[in-house]
Design a protein around this motif. Structure first.
Motif, PDB file in Angstrom:
ATOM      1  N   VAL A  51       0.819  -1.181  -0.087  1.00  0.00           N
ATOM      2  CA  VAL A  51       0.003   0.300  -0.056  1.00  0.00           C
ATOM      3  C   VAL A  51       0.893   1.227   0.046  1.00  0.00           C
ATOM      4  CG1 VAL A  51      -2.051  -0.969   1.133  1.00  0.00           C
ATOM      5  CG2 VAL A  51      -0.277  -0.146   2.448  1.00  0.00           C
ATOM      6  N   VAL A  52       0.240   2.329  -0.626  1.00  0.00           N
ATOM      7  CA  VAL A  52       0.876   3.639  -0.448  1.00  0.00           C
ATOM      8  C   VAL A  52      -0.037   4.544   0.396  1.00  0.00           C
ATOM      9  CG1 VAL A  52       0.078   4.314  -2.735  1.00  0.00           C
ATOM     10  CG2 VAL A  52       1.968   5.564  -1.636  1.00  0.00           C
ATOM     11  N   LEU A  53       0.325   4.885   1.581  1.00  0.00           N
ATOM     12  CA  LEU A  53      -0.430   5.851   2.393  1.00  0.00           C
ATOM     13  C   LEU A  53      -0.394   7.020   2.261  1.00  0.00           C
ATOM     14  CD1 LEU A  53       0.248   3.685   5.698  1.00  0.00           C
ATOM     15  CD2 LEU A  53      -1.480   3.175   4.010  1.00  0.00           C
ATOM     16  N   VAL A  54      -1.499   7.542   1.858  1.00  0.00           N
ATOM     17  CA  VAL A  54      -1.869   9.007   1.529  1.00  0.00           C
ATOM     18  C   VAL A  54      -3.434   9.132   2.050  1.00  0.00           C
ATOM     19  CG1 VAL A  54      -0.274   9.562  -0.186  1.00  0.00           C
ATOM     20  CG2 VAL A  54      -2.553   8.604  -0.830  1.00  0.00           C
ATOM     21  N   ARG A  55      -3.607  10.436   2.246  1.00  0.00           N
ATOM     22  CA  ARG A  55      -4.951  10.761   2.713  1.00  0.00           C
ATOM     23  C   ARG A  55      -5.459  12.300   2.073  1.00  0.00           C
ATOM     24  NH1 ARG A  55      -8.568   8.204   5.377  1.00  0.00           N
ATOM     25  NH2 ARG A  55      -9.175   9.656   6.667  1.00  0.00           N
ATOM     26  N   LYS A  56      -6.686  12.415   1.927  1.00  0.00           N
ATOM     27  CA  LYS A  56      -7.262  13.731   1.432  1.00  0.00           C
ATOM     28  C   LYS A  56      -7.314  14.733   2.450  1.00  0.00           C
ATOM     29  CE  LYS A  56     -11.950  12.637   1.208  1.00  0.00           C
ATOM     30  NZ  LYS A  56     -13.059  12.170   0.285  1.00  0.00           N
ATOM     31  N   LEU A  57      -6.964  15.899   2.335  1.00  0.00           N
ATOM     32  CA  LEU A  57      -7.200  16.857   3.200  1.00  0.00           C
ATOM     33  C   LEU A  57      -8.705  17.383   2.950  1.00  0.00           C
ATOM     34  CD1 LEU A  57      -4.023  18.998   3.086  1.00  0.00           C
ATOM     35  CD2 LEU A  57      -4.604  17.374   4.659  1.00  0.00           C
ATOM     36  N   ARG A  58      -9.698  17.171   3.799  1.00  0.00           N
ATOM     37  CA  ARG A  58     -11.161  17.533   3.588  1.00  0.00           C
ATOM     38  C   ARG A  58     -11.504  19.101   3.741  1.00  0.00           C
ATOM     39  NH1 ARG A  58     -12.675  14.086   8.751  1.00  0.00           N
ATOM     40  NH2 ARG A  58     -11.151  15.334   9.388  1.00  0.00           N
ATOM     41  N   ALA A  59     -12.426  19.407   2.953  1.00  0.00           N
ATOM     42  CA  ALA A  59     -12.853  20.625   3.014  1.00  0.00           C
ATOM     43  C   ALA A  59     -13.756  20.943   4.175  1.00  0.00           C
ATOM     44  CB  ALA A  59     -13.776  20.990   1.709  1.00  0.00           C
ATOM     45  N   PRO A  60     -13.633  22.302   4.877  1.00  0.00           N
ATOM     46  CA  PRO A  60     -14.590  22.334   6.113  1.00  0.00           C
ATOM     47  C   PRO A  60     -16.012  22.212   5.644  1.00  0.00           C
ATOM     48  CG  PRO A  60     -12.874  24.159   5.593  1.00  0.00           C
ATOM     49  CD  PRO A  60     -12.927  23.158   4.369  1.00  0.00           C
ATOM     50  N   PHE A  61     -16.600  21.427   6.619  1.00  0.00           N
ATOM     51  CA  PHE A  61     -18.386  21.109   6.343  1.00  0.00           C
ATOM     52  C   PHE A  61     -18.652  20.448   5.226  1.00  0.00           C
ATOM     53  CE2 PHE A  61     -17.556  25.725   7.842  1.00  0.00           C
ATOM     54  CZ  PHE A  61     -17.728  25.256   9.141  1.00  0.00           C
ATOM     55  N   ASN A  62     -17.697  19.894   4.439  1.00  0.00           N
ATOM     56  CA  ASN A  62     -17.912  18.881   3.158  1.00  0.00           C
ATOM     57  C   ASN A  62     -16.710  17.778   3.220  1.00  0.00           C
ATOM     58  OD1 ASN A  62     -18.696  17.840   1.002  1.00  0.00           O
ATOM     59  ND2 ASN A  62     -18.281  19.398  -0.199  1.00  0.00           N
ATOM     60  N   PRO A  63     -16.532  16.996   4.219  1.00  0.00           N
ATOM     61  CA  PRO A  63     -15.566  15.923   4.097  1.00  0.00           C
ATOM     62  C   PRO A  63     -15.183  15.166   2.969  1.00  0.00           C
ATOM     63  CG  PRO A  63     -17.417  15.124   5.682  1.00  0.00           C
ATOM     64  CD  PRO A  63     -17.804  16.461   5.074  1.00  0.00           C
ATOM     65  N   GLU A  64     -16.248  15.058   2.225  1.00  0.00           N
ATOM     66  CA  GLU A  64     -16.178  14.192   0.800  1.00  0.00           C
ATOM     67  C   GLU A  64     -15.351  14.841  -0.202  1.00  0.00           C
ATOM     68  OE1 GLU A  64     -16.959  10.811   0.634  1.00  0.00           O
ATOM     69  OE2 GLU A  64     -17.232  11.218   2.565  1.00  0.00           O
ATOM     70  N   PHE A  65     -14.992  16.079  -0.013  1.00  0.00           N
ATOM     71  CA  PHE A  65     -14.528  17.182  -1.033  1.00  0.00           C
ATOM     72  C   PHE A  65     -13.112  17.412  -0.691  1.00  0.00           C
ATOM     73  CE2 PHE A  65     -13.815  21.365  -2.888  1.00  0.00           C
ATOM     74  CZ  PHE A  65     -13.653  20.803  -4.459  1.00  0.00           C
ATOM     75  N   ALA A  66     -12.061  16.876  -1.588  1.00  0.00           N
ATOM     76  CA  ALA A  66     -10.585  17.280  -1.199  1.00  0.00           C
ATOM     77  C   ALA A  66     -10.320  18.464  -1.841  1.00  0.00           C
ATOM     78  CB  ALA A  66      -9.908  15.945  -1.899  1.00  0.00           C
ATOM     79  N   ILE A  67      -9.750  19.270  -0.681  1.00  0.00           N
ATOM     80  CA  ILE A  67      -8.926  20.395  -0.922  1.00  0.00           C
ATOM     81  C   ILE A  67      -7.328  20.316  -1.005  1.00  0.00           C
ATOM     82  CG2 ILE A  67     -10.807  21.803  -0.256  1.00  0.00           C
ATOM     83  CD1 ILE A  67      -9.183  22.268   2.300  1.00  0.00           C
ATOM     84  N   GLY A  68      -6.879  19.071  -0.952  1.00  0.00           N
ATOM     85  CA  GLY A  68      -5.499  18.724  -0.861  1.00  0.00           C
ATOM     86  C   GLY A  68      -5.179  17.349  -0.388  1.00  0.00           C
ATOM     87  N   SER A  69      -4.125  16.988  -0.224  1.00  0.00           N
ATOM     88  CA  SER A  69      -3.578  15.643   0.482  1.00  0.00           C
ATOM     89  C   SER A  69      -2.192  15.738   1.114  1.00  0.00           C
ATOM     90  CB  SER A  69      -3.755  14.799  -0.768  1.00  0.00           C
ATOM     91  OG  SER A  69      -2.704  15.129  -1.715  1.00  0.00           O
ATOM     92  N   ILE A  70      -2.200  14.798   1.827  1.00  0.00           N
ATOM     93  CA  ILE A  70      -1.025  14.350   2.615  1.00  0.00           C
ATOM     94  C   ILE A  70      -0.332  13.145   2.406  1.00  0.00           C
ATOM     95  CG2 ILE A  70      -2.236  13.970   4.671  1.00  0.00           C
ATOM     96  CD1 ILE A  70       0.213  15.594   6.127  1.00  0.00           C
ATOM     97  N   ASP A  71       1.214  12.997   2.323  1.00  0.00           N
ATOM     98  CA  ASP A  71       1.580  11.568   2.209  1.00  0.00           C
ATOM     99  C   ASP A  71       2.417  11.332   3.441  1.00  0.00           C
ATOM    100  OD1 ASP A  71       4.182  12.553   2.510  1.00  0.00           O
ATOM    101  OD2 ASP A  71       4.595  12.572   0.407  1.00  0.00           O
ATOM    102  N   GLU A  72       2.901  10.131   3.639  1.00  0.00           N
ATOM    103  CA  GLU A  72       3.402   9.472   4.771  1.00  0.00           C
ATOM    104  C   GLU A  72       4.658  10.404   5.295  1.00  0.00           C
ATOM    105  OE1 GLU A  72       3.845   5.078   6.368  1.00  0.00           O
ATOM    106  OE2 GLU A  72       3.733   5.218   4.481  1.00  0.00           O
ATOM    107  N   SER A  73       5.351  10.945   4.716  1.00  0.00           N
ATOM    108  CA  SER A  73       6.476  11.959   4.922  1.00  0.00           C
ATOM    109  C   SER A  73       5.946  13.120   5.683  1.00  0.00           C
ATOM    110  CB  SER A  73       7.262  12.002   3.931  1.00  0.00           C
ATOM    111  OG  SER A  73       6.894  13.039   2.888  1.00  0.00           O
TER     112      SER A  73
END
Length: 208
Positions: A51-73
């Motif tokens: 697996v490659v572990l990354v996560r989206k950064l969620r928009a305020p009040f709209n957690p399904e909408f990505a406004i960015g992302s972050i990786d394991e580092s």
């Protein structure tokens, strides 16, 4: 194009990626939904799964909408529209820490007895079950590029055409089976699109 399920989507991706069979590619799935797909791809292409572990950064009040992302580092990608939907520097700092904590927890869950497989010098195929904004894929590809793979491929069943173009600079090759003109959510392009839970991911990775 509508896929019956993730299994069918993975089979079609395996056909599109058949030229890599015999090269022992490293298949890196973005949890959780893409992990069962990654398992099928690894078997079909005679590769190795992780697996490659990354996560989206969620928009305020709209957690399904990505406004960015972050990786394991901790490297962070922030979209150019983030601030216009409430992604202030203060909010992003808080959200970044929340998602980094999730990544650390998942690494401890998913591969507790070994480190991530080293992609250096290998053909690496990053798979997801679909892209909307492409934010998490960008973080995944960025993280892997720093680890010097021989070839870096993004493989997804479905994504908007403009997202595919946004991804291209980060990969050596992008394989996307369908780029529908009207796009609202990845799940709408699957007849059966169940949630994949942590237990299923852990079981697949133990088998791998």
């Amino acid at each position: 194009m509508v896929f019956a399920n993730r299994h069918q989507a993975a089979e079609r991706l395996a056909t599109a990626l058949a030229s890599y069979k015999g090269q022992h590619p490293l298949i890196l799935a973005i949890p959780r939904g893409a992990v069962p797909m990654g398992q099928l791809l690894a078997r079909a292409l005679e590769g190795e799964l992780d697996v490659v572990l990354v996560r989206k950064l969620r928009a305020p009040f709209n957690p399904e909408f990505a406004i960015g992302s972050i990786d394991e580092s901790g490297w962070t990608y922030v979209s150019d529209y983030a601030e216009s939907v409430g992604g202030t520097p203060t909010y992003l700092a808080q959200e970044r820490q929340v998602q980094l904590d999730v990544i650390k927890k998942r690494r401890a869950q998913y591969t507790p007895l070994r480190p991530p497989i080293d992609p250096a010098g290998r053909t690496v195929i990053v798979v997801d079950d679909g892209l909307a904004t492409g934010a998490t894929m960008i973080s995944a590809l960025h993280a892997l590029r720093d680890k010097k793979p021989a070839r870096l491929i993004c493989a997804v069943p479905v994504a908007p055409a403009d997202t595919v173009e946004k991804i291209r600079p980060y990969a050596d090759e992008v394989v996307c089976l369908s780029t529908p003109m009207s796009f609202q959510a990845v799940g709408l392009f699957y007849t059966d699109f169940p949630q994949v839970d942590d237990a299923e991911v852990e079981a697949i990775l133990k088998q791998a």
